[in-house]
Scaffold this motif. Structure first.
Motif, mmCIF file in Angstrom:
data_model
loop_
_atom_site.group_PDB
_atom_site.id
_atom_site.type_symbol
_atom_site.label_atom_id
_atom_site.label_comp_id
_atom_site.label_asym_id
_atom_site.label_seq_id
_atom_site.Cartn_x
_atom_site.Cartn_y
_atom_site.Cartn_z
ATOM 1 N N LEU A 38 17.057 53.712 9.606
ATOM 2 C CA LEU A 38 18.221 54.450 9.105
ATOM 3 C C LEU A 38 19.470 54.101 9.909
ATOM 4 O O LEU A 38 20.566 53.983 9.352
ATOM 5 C CB LEU A 38 17.956 55.952 9.150
ATOM 6 N N HIS A 39 19.315 53.918 11.197
ATOM 7 C CA HIS A 39 20.437 53.537 12.052
ATOM 8 C C HIS A 39 21.013 52.189 11.613
ATOM 9 O O HIS A 39 22.221 52.048 11.465
ATOM 10 C CB HIS A 39 19.985 53.461 13.514
ATOM 11 N N TYR A 40 20.143 51.217 11.396
ATOM 12 C CA TYR A 40 20.629 49.901 10.998
ATOM 13 C C TYR A 40 21.234 49.913 9.601
ATOM 14 O O TYR A 40 22.200 49.201 9.333
ATOM 15 C CB TYR A 40 19.527 48.846 11.121
ATOM 16 N N ARG A 94 4.403 56.607 13.604
ATOM 17 C CA ARG A 94 4.061 57.842 12.899
ATOM 18 C C ARG A 94 4.383 59.139 13.623
ATOM 19 O O ARG A 94 4.510 60.170 12.979
ATOM 20 C CB ARG A 94 2.573 57.820 12.533
ATOM 21 N N ARG A 95 4.512 59.127 14.935
ATOM 22 C CA ARG A 95 4.741 60.392 15.637
ATOM 23 C C ARG A 95 6.124 60.922 15.299
ATOM 24 O O ARG A 95 7.073 60.174 15.111
ATOM 25 C CB ARG A 95 4.583 60.223 17.148
ATOM 26 N N LEU A 96 6.232 62.226 15.208
ATOM 27 C CA LEU A 96 7.517 62.855 14.933
ATOM 28 C C LEU A 96 8.203 63.133 16.265
ATOM 29 O O LEU A 96 7.660 63.818 17.125
ATOM 30 C CB LEU A 96 7.313 64.142 14.145
ATOM 31 N N GLU A 154 11.403 54.919 11.569
ATOM 32 C CA GLU A 154 12.247 55.391 10.472
ATOM 33 C C GLU A 154 13.678 55.635 10.964
ATOM 34 O O GLU A 154 14.650 55.275 10.306
ATOM 35 C CB GLU A 154 11.666 56.680 9.891
ATOM 36 N N TYR A 155 13.809 56.232 12.133
ATOM 37 C CA TYR A 155 15.127 56.485 12.707
ATOM 38 C C TYR A 155 15.875 55.173 12.942
ATOM 39 O O TYR A 155 17.054 55.060 12.643
ATOM 40 C CB TYR A 155 14.980 57.255 14.019
ATOM 41 N N GLU A 202 13.693 64.706 19.503
ATOM 42 C CA GLU A 202 15.063 64.391 19.918
ATOM 43 C C GLU A 202 15.850 63.633 18.841
ATOM 44 O O GLU A 202 17.063 63.538 18.935
ATOM 45 C CB GLU A 202 15.048 63.576 21.212
ATOM 46 N N ILE A 203 15.165 63.107 17.855
ATOM 47 C CA ILE A 203 15.859 62.333 16.813
ATOM 48 C C ILE A 203 15.641 62.945 15.436
ATOM 49 O O ILE A 203 15.624 62.249 14.427
ATOM 50 C CB ILE A 203 15.443 60.845 16.840
ATOM 51 N N GLY A 204 15.476 64.265 15.395
ATOM 52 C CA GLY A 204 15.402 64.954 14.111
ATOM 53 C C GLY A 204 14.014 65.049 13.511
ATOM 54 O O GLY A 204 13.889 65.163 12.298
ATOM 55 N N HIS A 205 13.000 64.965 14.323
ATOM 56 C CA HIS A 205 11.603 65.062 13.860
ATOM 57 C C HIS A 205 11.255 64.010 12.810
ATOM 58 O O HIS A 205 10.641 64.293 11.792
ATOM 59 C CB HIS A 205 11.299 66.472 13.348
ATOM 60 N N VAL A 206 11.701 62.785 13.084
ATOM 61 C CA VAL A 206 11.326 61.634 12.264
ATOM 62 C C VAL A 206 10.677 60.609 13.187
ATOM 63 O O VAL A 206 10.938 60.591 14.389
ATOM 64 C CB VAL A 206 12.526 61.001 11.518
ATOM 65 N N PRO A 207 9.836 59.736 12.643
ATOM 66 C CA PRO A 207 9.238 58.686 13.478
ATOM 67 C C PRO A 207 10.308 57.716 13.997
ATOM 68 O O PRO A 207 11.305 57.467 13.319
ATOM 69 C CB PRO A 207 8.280 57.975 12.522
ATOM 70 N N PRO A 208 10.109 57.165 15.189
ATOM 71 C CA PRO A 208 11.092 56.237 15.756
ATOM 72 C C PRO A 208 11.425 55.056 14.846
ATOM 73 O O PRO A 208 12.591 54.665 14.751
ATOM 74 C CB PRO A 208 10.426 55.767 17.050
#
Length: 65
Positions: free
Chosen positions: A51-53, A34-36, A47-48, A39-45
């Motif tokens: 999206l990467h996968y 849940r933390r924003l 979620e990032y 360094e990765i666009g203010h998204v939770p790790p």
């Protein structure tokens, strides 16, 4: 260090080991899901990572014979 600074030290003295274990599980869940993260666009790790996968995984092609 961040874990101790954000969770352990501010909430001491802890009464039981179970209290520390529960707080640790909650912190890890928050930290990973849940933390924003700036360094990765203010998204939770999580979620990032999802999206990467999605962006890097090629769809499987099937052939009907």
């Amino acid at each position: 260090g961040l874990f101790k600074t954000e969770l352990i030290k501010p909430r001491r003295p802890w009464k039981t080991l179970s209290d520390v274990e529960l707080a640790t599980a909650e912190y890890v869940d928050w930290y990973n899901h849940r933390r924003l993260h700036g360094e990765i666009g203010h998204v939770p790790p999580v979620e990032y990572e999802a999206l990467h996968y999605l962006a890097t995984t090629k769809p499987q092609v099937t052939h009907n014979v």
